[in-house]
Write a protein that holds these residues in place. Structure first.
Motif, PDB file in Angstrom:
ATOM      1  N   ASP A   1       0.818  -1.222   0.000  1.00 35.24           N
ATOM      2  CA  ASP A   1       0.000   0.000   0.000  1.00 35.24           C
ATOM      3  C   ASP A   1       0.852   1.272   0.000  1.00 35.24           C
ATOM      4  OD1 ASP A   1      -2.783  -1.386   0.813  1.00 35.24           O
ATOM      5  OD2 ASP A   1      -1.144  -2.266   1.969  1.00 35.24           O
ATOM      6  N   THR A   2       2.005   1.202   0.661  1.00 34.16           N
ATOM      7  CA  THR A   2       2.855   2.394   0.734  1.00 34.16           C
ATOM      8  C   THR A   2       3.372   2.755  -0.651  1.00 34.16           C
ATOM      9  OG1 THR A   2       3.458   1.742   2.951  1.00 34.16           O
ATOM     10  CG2 THR A   2       4.869   3.364   1.896  1.00 34.16           C
TER      11      THR A   2
ATOM     12  N   ALA B   1       0.517   4.260  -2.651  1.00 35.86           N
ATOM     13  CA  ALA B   1       0.174   5.630  -2.265  1.00 35.86           C
ATOM     14  C   ALA B   1       1.245   6.619  -2.743  1.00 35.86           C
ATOM     15  CB  ALA B   1       0.004   5.713  -0.756  1.00 35.86           C
TER      16      ALA B   1
ATOM     17  N   LEU C   1      -7.767   3.528  -0.121  1.00 36.39           N
ATOM     18  CA  LEU C   1      -7.075   2.566   0.753  1.00 36.39           C
ATOM     19  C   LEU C   1      -8.091   1.537   1.231  1.00 36.39           C
ATOM     20  CD1 LEU C   1      -5.056   5.155   2.902  1.00 36.39           C
ATOM     21  CD2 LEU C   1      -4.330   4.001   0.787  1.00 36.39           C
TER      22      LEU C   1
ATOM     23  N   THR D   1      -1.119  -2.743   5.079  1.00 31.33           N
ATOM     24  CA  THR D   1      -0.429  -1.744   5.902  1.00 31.33           C
ATOM     25  C   THR D   1      -1.484  -0.834   6.534  1.00 31.33           C
ATOM     26  OG1 THR D   1       1.122  -1.714   4.046  1.00 31.33           O
ATOM     27  CG2 THR D   1       1.522  -0.111   5.787  1.00 31.33           C
TER      28      THR D   1
ATOM     29  N   GLU E   1       0.028   4.564   8.636  1.00 27.51           N
ATOM     30  CA  GLU E   1       1.397   4.395   8.134  1.00 27.51           C
ATOM     31  C   GLU E   1       1.473   4.823   6.657  1.00 27.51           C
ATOM     32  OE1 GLU E   1       4.079   0.544   7.878  1.00 27.51           O
ATOM     33  OE2 GLU E   1       2.923   0.547   9.729  1.00 27.51           O
ATOM     34  N   VAL E   2       0.430   4.501   5.907  1.00 26.05           N
ATOM     35  CA  VAL E   2       0.419   4.808   4.473  1.00 26.05           C
ATOM     36  C   VAL E   2       0.305   6.318   4.255  1.00 26.05           C
ATOM     37  CG1 VAL E   2      -0.842   4.476   2.309  1.00 26.05           C
ATOM     38  CG2 VAL E   2      -0.560   2.560   3.896  1.00 26.05           C
ATOM     39  N   THR E   3      -0.609   6.970   4.971  1.00 24.33           N
ATOM     40  CA  THR E   3      -0.772   8.412   4.728  1.00 24.33           C
ATOM     41  C   THR E   3       0.439   9.189   5.268  1.00 24.33           C
ATOM     42  OG1 THR E   3      -2.157   8.616   6.704  1.00 24.33           O
ATOM     43  CG2 THR E   3      -3.305   8.411   4.607  1.00 24.33           C
TER      44      THR E   3
END
Ligand code: FNR
Length: 453
Positions: free
Chosen positions: A142-143, A146, A158, A164, A168-170
């Motif tokens: 996901d990271t 993004a 998301l 994830t 953490e991703v944002t």
């Protein structure tokens, strides 16, 4: 599956998060040289130096490259659809029924791919559809997605089934325009917690997926006896949630029902997998009942099949985020969505993964648009594989186009760069299709651009 542009600089209305109202321009785009030509030139000039694109541009070759890069379980999960996969086939066939009729001599030297969508001006009409368990494709999951979304100015949804946690991703991609896709849990407290976390993490909209209160019948996964969630994969939004972990602790403390299953090598491997994905040190998790209880709790609370239209009133009462209903295929459901006060809807059949024999999403789009009659934006996903497909969906009236499997295959075959290139290629082909069809803006793409329109 059986298987320019001058990104607008026009300012949109203020964003709910206070970030700039205009998305950053699509990277490859410049005022004088559209996204399409920029990407073509980059690829051809690199070719002169002997450098090839990092992932195939041709879709069938992209799928093959992803298949080579993935485990057989991972590929089956991403590529598979429900039953005989006729819905996935129908999704593709529906596009072939519509033909673009190019127009000439219209001065298309400068093009604007921008659209207004969910309170902001967007550089393109694309968004990344929500995809769960992205670590099946690549560990950066996901990271990476993004970061790509942020770099290209394309919104990303998301997933509740992400690999994830959303925070953490944002944090890793603060410039991304993120939406949160909600699977409405049978635990109201958990649903509320997920929604409030999404608000706090800066997500700008809630996509409520309505077509998956049960997992579809997916023979590719069934034949491998493989469900990622049963291995503790794709439940990171849950194991990072205090309400969920409270439920897990309660279950872990309760006396175990039934006989213990006999230990097998794959059972042990699964236990290690679950333990490594549960927060906390692996050595502690291996001896703790928590990882297994987390999987069991997830399987219990994942969805709520009792939901009806009236439950949306509760969701509306707990959040100010725009509510977008995903998975609408029937005109009457579209009217109900308007009456329920939804802010937008998405015509989608989940890429054919839920109901085999279902109507192709593209075939369902016109009746839904007629029922909505302009009262809210109607987004679209399911089966989009090219810029020309996106053009067709927009010509039929979609407000934006969600991309699913293609960028996941890019991520599998080439990591973050692969996912980025797939999306750049889609935007480039869309831009070139616009130019060659005689459209200067997305508003020019209407029914009159299609045969019989
Ligand atoms: C999905 N999709 C999906 N949708 C959703 O609302 N939440 C999710 O977690 C997921 N997860 C997911 C995983 C995988 C591997 C796939 C392929 C799809 C559905 C997705 O958002 C979208 O509706 C479809 O991908 C569209 O179909 P195509 O264009 O990918 O065939």
């Amino acid at each position: 599956m059986t298987e320019s542009s001058n990104a607008s600089t026009a300012g949109g209305p203020p964003s709910p998060t206070g970030r700039p109202a205009t998305e950053p321009a699509v990277e490859a785009a410049t005022a004088s040289n559209g996204a399409g030509r920029a990407r073509q030139s980059a690829v051809y000039l690199a070719g002169v130096m002997g450098r090839m694109p990092s992932v195939p541009v041709s879709y069938p070759r992209l799928v093959s490259a992803a298949k080579r890069a993935m485990s057989k379980e991972a590929f089956a999960y991403v590529a598979g659809s429900a039953g005989l996969e006729t819905t996935a086939t129908a999704n593709r066939r529906a596009f072939a029924k519509h033909r673009i009729v190019p127009r000439v001599l219209r001065d298309v030297a400068s093009r604007d791919l921008g659209v207004d969508l969910l309170g902001r001006r967007r550089a393109t009409p694309f968004y990344l559809a929500p995809i769960g368990v992205l670590d099946l494709a690549h560990p950066d999951a996901d990271t990476a997605a993004a970061k790509v979304a942020a770099r290209l100015g394309i919104p990303i949804a998301l997933s509740t089934q992400a690999s994830t946690p959303m925070e953490e991703v944002t944090r890793a991609a603060p410039a991304a325009s993120a939406w949160f896709q909600l699977y409405w849990s049978s635990s109201r407290e958990l649903t509320e917690s997920l929604v409030h976390r999404a608000e706090a993490a800066g997500c700008e909209a809630l996509l409520v997926t309505l077509d998956t209160h049960l997992l579809g019948w997916r023979p590719r996964d069934l034949d491998l006896g493989y469900l990622p969630f049963a291995h503790g994969r794709g439940i990171a939004q849950y194991t990072s949630d205090p309400v969920f972990m409270h439920l897990v602790e309660q279950r872990a403390a309760a006396p175990r029902q039934g006989a213990r299953p006999k230990a097998t090598m794959s059972g042990l491997r699964a236990l290690v997998e679950m333990s490594s994905r549960t927060p906390g040190p692996l050595t502690r998790n291996l001896r703790s009942p928590i990882p297994r209880a987390a999987v069991e709790t997830f399987l219990d609370v994942f969805a709520d099949p009792t939901l009806t239209w009236s439950d949306l009133t509760w969701l509306r009462s707990i959040t100010t985020l725009p509510i977008v209903l995903k998975g609408i295929l029937h005109a009457e459901d579209a009217r109900a969505a308007v009456e329920a006060g939804a802010d937008a809807l998405i015509v989608s059949n989940h890429g054919g993964r839920q109901v085999d024999g279902a109507v192709a999403a593209l075939d369902a789009l016109p009746a839904v648009l007629e029922a909505v009659a302009g009262r809210m934006p109607v987004l679209f996903d399911s089966g989009v594989r090219s810029g020309a497909d996106a053009f067709v969906a927009l010509a039929l009236g979609a407000a934006a186009v969600g991309i699913g499997r293609p960028w996941v295959y890019g991520l599998a075959a080439g990591g973050e760069t692969g996912a980025r290139e797939v999306l750049q290629n889609l935007v480039a082909e869309f831009d070139i299709t616009m130019a060659l069809a005689g459209a200067r803006t997305v508003a020019d793409i209407d029914r009159s651009t299609l045969a019989g329109g």
